[in-house]
Design a protein around this motif. Structure first.
Motif, short mmCIF file in Angstrom:
data_model
loop_
_atom_site.label_atom_id
_atom_site.label_comp_id
_atom_site.label_asym_id
_atom_site.label_seq_id
_atom_site.Cartn_x
_atom_site.Cartn_y
_atom_site.Cartn_z
N GLU A 166 -15.32 -5.93 0.28
CA GLU A 166 -15.08 -4.76 -0.51
C GLU A 166 -13.54 -4.30 -0.56
OE1 GLU A 166 -17.66 -2.26 1.47
OE2 GLU A 166 -19.64 -3.39 0.82
N HIS A 167 -12.76 -4.51 0.45
CA HIS A 167 -11.51 -4.15 0.58
C HIS A 167 -10.42 -4.92 1.13
CE1 HIS A 167 -13.18 0.06 0.40
NE2 HIS A 167 -13.97 -0.33 0.96
N LEU B 203 -16.97 -5.50 4.74
CA LEU B 203 -15.72 -4.90 4.30
C LEU B 203 -14.41 -5.71 3.82
CD1 LEU B 203 -15.28 -2.01 7.15
CD2 LEU B 203 -16.27 -1.75 4.97
N GLU B 204 -14.52 -6.97 4.40
CA GLU B 204 -13.56 -7.71 3.95
C GLU B 204 -13.37 -7.97 2.52
OE1 GLU B 204 -11.13 -11.53 5.71
OE2 GLU B 204 -13.46 -11.59 6.07
N ARG C 200 -2.77 -4.37 9.24
CA ARG C 200 -3.71 -4.71 8.32
C ARG C 200 -5.14 -5.09 9.56
NH1 ARG C 200 -0.02 -6.53 4.37
NH2 ARG C 200 -0.67 -5.82 2.19
N GLN D 240 1.00 -1.09 0.07
CA GLN D 240 0.01 0.17 0.00
C GLN D 240 0.75 1.15 -0.01
OE1 GLN D 240 -3.37 -0.37 -0.38
NE2 GLN D 240 -2.78 -2.44 -0.38
N LEU E 204 -13.69 3.25 6.50
CA LEU E 204 -14.14 2.80 5.25
C LEU E 204 -15.51 2.89 4.84
CD1 LEU E 204 -11.72 -0.39 5.11
CD2 LEU E 204 -11.37 1.56 4.07
N GLU F 148 -7.62 -6.01 0.08
CA GLU F 148 -5.95 -5.51 0.48
C GLU F 148 -5.91 -4.84 1.89
OE1 GLU F 148 -8.38 -1.57 -1.03
OE2 GLU F 148 -8.51 -3.93 -1.29
N PHE F 149 -6.92 -4.53 2.31
CA PHE F 149 -6.63 -3.82 3.68
C PHE F 149 -6.71 -4.99 4.78
CE2 PHE F 149 -8.48 0.53 2.18
CZ PHE F 149 -7.19 0.62 1.77
N PRO G 99 -2.45 3.63 4.74
CA PRO G 99 -3.43 2.68 4.57
C PRO G 99 -2.83 1.53 5.35
CG PRO G 99 -2.56 2.88 2.49
CD PRO G 99 -2.01 4.19 3.51
#
Length: 238
Positions: A227-228, A224-225, A84, A3, A176, A230-231, A38
């Protein structure tokens, strides 16, 4: 995937309070909590030193403190990365927050003073004005102050400190969440229901109102997991 990390996004520390290490910590924490740095970003100490005009010592001290809060991961031979998310840790933090805040609001409903009730009612009126003015940042701050007041009014400093630590684990993923139309208006109404139960010294109603209020946020974390991704940490790394 690595990131982005941009030390130039750090807040200048000249006007911040505290020791040099405290000021560096505040600047780094703000960047992490706002997702300016991030989850997964590799933290480059040299770039931080250059940007803030400090030596490596206060930066290392600040990173050690951030690591103790679970905001960064110090990985031997690999460097330091912004931590993360873990959906399991988010769920656990939400569970602990609910357990403590529901118990707290029950106690406050029973034992509050007139001055404490007045402060809570005043805070909710402020929230309503901020929502009307479309001041989202101001509303979030007033929202946090509302919950902090409830913890303070338990008379148990350790409880307030524990909830503040738990809230750190939820604040980043909350960033987020896209604002839902009307959500802030609903939050004000939910806060008002809590305050009215406190006014009426009705612990059962206060407990129910708080549980309902917190559930509105928790239900939005699970997607969220996906949808994102990478985070979030991979399941295998848990």
């Amino acid at each position: 995937m690595t990131q982005a990390f941009n030390a130039r996004a750090l807040t200048a520390i000249d006007d911040l309070p505290g020791s040099l290490a405290q000021r560096v910590y505040q600047s780094l924490q703000e960047a992490i909590m706002s997702l300016t740095f991030p989850p997964g970003a590799l933290i480059r100490k040299g770039a931080i030193c250059d940007e803030l005009g400090v030596s490596r010592s206060p930066v290392s001290e600040a990173i050690t403190r951030l690591a103790s809060e679970g905001l960064v991961d110090v990985i031997p031979q690999s460097g330091t990365r912004v931590a993360r998310f873990s959906i399991e840790e988010i769920r656990e933090a939400a569970f602990m927050r609910e357990a403590l805040e529901v118990a707290a609001v029950e106690k406050v409903a029973r034992d509050h003073t007139p001055d404490q009730y007045a402060k809570l009612a005043r805070n909710v009126r402020l929230q309503a004005m901020l929502v009307e003015d479309h001041d989202t940042a101001g509303f979030y701050q007033a929202d946090e102050e509302f919950h902090a007041l409830l913890m303070e009014f338990t008379g148990f400093p350790g409880v307030a400190a524990t909830v503040a630590t738990i809230a750190l684990k939820l604040k980043r993923p909350r960033m987020l969440l896209l604002p839902e139309p009307g959500r802030n208006d609903n939050a004000v109404r939910e806060h008002l229901a809590i305050v009215e139960a406190i006014r009426d010294r009705n612990p059962d109603e206060a407990r129910s109102a708080m549980r309902y209020h917190l559930a509105q946020l928790v239900s939005r974390f699970d997607p969220l997991e996906k949808e994102h991704p990478e985070f979030f940490r991979s399941r295998q790394s848990h």
